[in-house]
Structures are given as C-alpha cells and as structure tokens.
Scaffold this motif. Structure first.
Motif, mmCIF file in Angstrom:
data_model
loop_
_atom_site.group_PDB
_atom_site.id
_atom_site.type_symbol
_atom_site.label_atom_id
_atom_site.label_comp_id
_atom_site.label_asym_id
_atom_site.label_seq_id
_atom_site.Cartn_x
_atom_site.Cartn_y
_atom_site.Cartn_z
ATOM 1 N N TYR A 61 3.932 6.511 22.208
ATOM 2 C CA TYR A 61 4.178 5.967 23.541
ATOM 3 C C TYR A 61 5.405 5.070 23.501
ATOM 4 C CZ TYR A 61 -0.641 7.440 24.260
ATOM 5 O OH TYR A 61 -1.797 8.181 24.326
ATOM 6 N N TYR A 74 -1.160 -3.115 24.470
ATOM 7 C CA TYR A 74 -0.892 -1.835 25.145
ATOM 8 C C TYR A 74 -1.526 -0.691 24.361
ATOM 9 C CZ TYR A 74 1.952 1.967 27.171
ATOM 10 O OH TYR A 74 2.377 3.125 27.776
ATOM 11 N N ARG A 77 -5.378 -0.718 24.541
ATOM 12 C CA ARG A 77 -5.896 -0.261 25.835
ATOM 13 C C ARG A 77 -5.886 1.268 25.921
ATOM 14 N NH1 ARG A 77 -3.019 -4.922 27.804
ATOM 15 N NH2 ARG A 77 -1.173 -3.636 28.263
ATOM 16 N N ILE A 78 -4.946 1.903 25.262
ATOM 17 C CA ILE A 78 -4.834 3.360 25.282
ATOM 18 C C ILE A 78 -5.748 4.016 24.251
ATOM 19 C CG2 ILE A 78 -3.236 5.281 24.799
ATOM 20 C CD1 ILE A 78 -0.997 3.510 25.902
#
Length: 331
Positions: A61, A74, A77-78
């Motif tokens: 990402y 981040y 959370r993914i």
C-alpha cells in the motif's frame, strides 16, 4: 492465532529486499501475512514486493508521508490478523523469529511484546559498534534495561507485537517520533493491558546510519523523554537523567584537571577503557572496540544534551512540546 506483519517503508527498497528474503526462511509452518506500507517514498519498493508475491502472502500500500507511527496504524487497520507484529524495514529476521513469538504467546500470553536486537555478521564495523552501545549494560542501553522489568517492558517498534484488541482500544501510535513506542506502552498499561519482553524473539537491526545521523537520532530520543514524562508523570524515573549527568561530570572533570585534580578524569578514562575491552572481546575486533568508544560518547552527548534542552524548554519554561520541538511531531 493469525499473525500480520506490518512494515512501514520510506525510501528503502534495498532494506525490504533483505527483510523479505529472511521471511522466506522462517521455520514457522502456519500461514502469516505481510503488509508493506510505503510512507510517501520517492523511491518505492513496489517492484521488490512484487517479486515475492509467489513466495509470501504479501500486500503493498502506498500513502502520503505521515510518519512511521501513523503508517503502522494504517497497516494495522488494513491487516487481517488478530495479532500484529511491527518491524522496521532495516531488520533481518533469524529463521526462528516468528516461531519463537508463537511459542512465547502460547506459553505466557501478553497483549503487547517487545524483542531485543542483535548485530548480524554481515554488518559493517560502525553498525556493530552502534549496536553494541545501543544494547550494552555499560551505556544508555543498560540504563534503559535496568529501568524496565521483563513483566513491565516498553517494546520498541523496530521489533514489537500488539493484539488487535489492544490496538483498537488504544488507537495505536501517537504522532510524536521518536517516543511513540514508550507512549503507546504506557497508554496500554493505563488501559489494563500487559507488555512483556520476549528475550529469544530477537532481530538483526541494521541501523543504516553514519555518525551524524546517529547523533541526530539519539538527540531526538533525549528530547522526547521529558515530553513523555510530562504526559505520563507517574512513570517518570530519575535514571533517564543519567546521560546528562554523565556529560556534566565529564565537563567538570576536565575543568578540575586544570588545577591538577586527576581522579575524576581517571574514572572516565577507566570507564571508556572498560567499554573498549568488552566491545573488542564481544566483537573480536580492536577496531570495533575503538568505534564503540566513539559511539558511546556520541550516544551520551547526543541523548544528554537533547534531554537537558527538552527539560529546560518543556518542564521548566513550560513551552508546549509541539512548539518547542515541532520536528518531533507529524501532523
């Protein structure tokens, strides 16, 4: 338990290559995922990650630059896992690494763990010297270790794990850097979660820095500590003042040497000689022993001066941390 390894990256495709290669050699037999978060890099590692897609369960990402703490949040959370393992991109993992984490959690579960770091045989002499000073009981590494118990350890984000439940309850890392690691640990304690040290879950932490970058790094560490003490005064410890006192004592020793008082400077000489001998023996190199003395001086001076400056501005002059040291905070 399903592990998700979350790795933020900033302009370090070569480091990711080494880290991913070490992940292909893990003895752990269960499936695990790897989440690479590119933190606004101008030189990306996307092609490197793509080359490992057929050997690892890996995802990539890209996001705008917002700092390592926010990038870890981040990624978590993914991630699909129920337990997250956080690594820096400049780490190389020994083959037993993930298996040791699984064994430790099964034996004595904790919501958040931290592991130590070691020097790989492929590291440069400077990297080995810096690793020695960052981990030795004779330096600030020892000061930190003596101030923390295994059952009350403050994990560092180059090698740490946190449960999904603890991450969601705490909100993850804050926007200070460095200092986001102990801040998270303390907030977890306040929420009732536990942290521990897994001694055998170590990584080879490469720390690709020169002397100037090393000074900047430890100076920031020193500046962050009084800010953390301001936020969490119940966890403030006198031992964190030691590097500043060490440098103050060295200055006094040099001053009194002018009036022919040798005792104090002799104590410092004895200390640095001991540091040299222990490092030379441990690393089997006189050169690394000498470089360790250089690294220790930079470490004490950088951390000590940063701590003293932050103590003055934040705790004595009552300046807001974000105003006093804006470069320590990501927006």
């Amino acid at each position: 338990m399903f592990f998700s390894l979350v790795i933020p990256v900033y302009n370090r495709p070569d480091e990711i290559q080494e880290l991913l290669e070490s992940l292909t050699k893990q003895t752990y037999k269960q499936q695990f995922e790897i989440v690479i978060v590119e933190d606004g890099s101008s030189v990306t590692c996307k092609d490197v990650v793509s080359s490992y897609e057929n050997r690892l369960m890996i995802s990539y990402y890209f996001k705008e630059n917002s700092g390592p703490g926010d990038s870890r949040n981040y990624g978590m959370r993914i991630a699909k896992g129920d337990y997250f393992i956080i690594l820096d991109s400049d780490c190389i993992l020994p083959p037993h690494y993930i298996q040791s984490i699984a064994d430790n959690l099964e034996k004595d579960y904790t919501d958040c763990f931290g592991g130590p770091d070691a020097a790989h045989e492929s590291f440069s002499d400077v990297q080995k010297a810096i690793n020695f000073t960052m981990t030795s009981f004779l330096t600030t590494g020892g000061v930190r270790g003596k101030s923390e118990k295994i059952e009350k350890f403050q994990p560092r984000s180059f090698n740490m794990g946190i449960s999904k439940q603890a991450f969601e309850a705490s909100g993850g890392f804050g926007n200070i850097h460095p200092g986001e690691d102990p801040d998270l640990s303390i907030r977890l304690w306040k929420l009732g979660y536990t942290t521990k040290l897994f001694k055998d879950s170590f990584v080879f932490h490469k720390r690709r820095i020169d002397w100037e970058k090393f000074y900047i790094q430890v100076n920031k560490f020193g500046k962050a500590r009084p800010i953390l003490d301001l936020w969490h005064p119940e966890y403030k410890k006198p031992v964190f003042l030691f590097p500043s006192l060490f440098m103050f004592g060295l200055i006094v020793s040099l001053i009194v040497l002018l009036i022919n008082v040798h005792f104090f400077i002799d104590v410092y000489i004895l200390y640095f000689c001991l540091l040299f001998v222990l490092s030379a023996i441990q690393n089997k190199s006189l050169k690394i022993g000498f470089l360790s003395v250089v690294a220790a001086f930079i470490q004490f001076y950088g951390y000590g001066s940063g701590y003293a400056e932050s103590l003055l501005k934040v705790q004595i002059l009552k300046q807001k941390p974000e105003v006093a040291f804006p470069k320590l905070f990501f927006k």
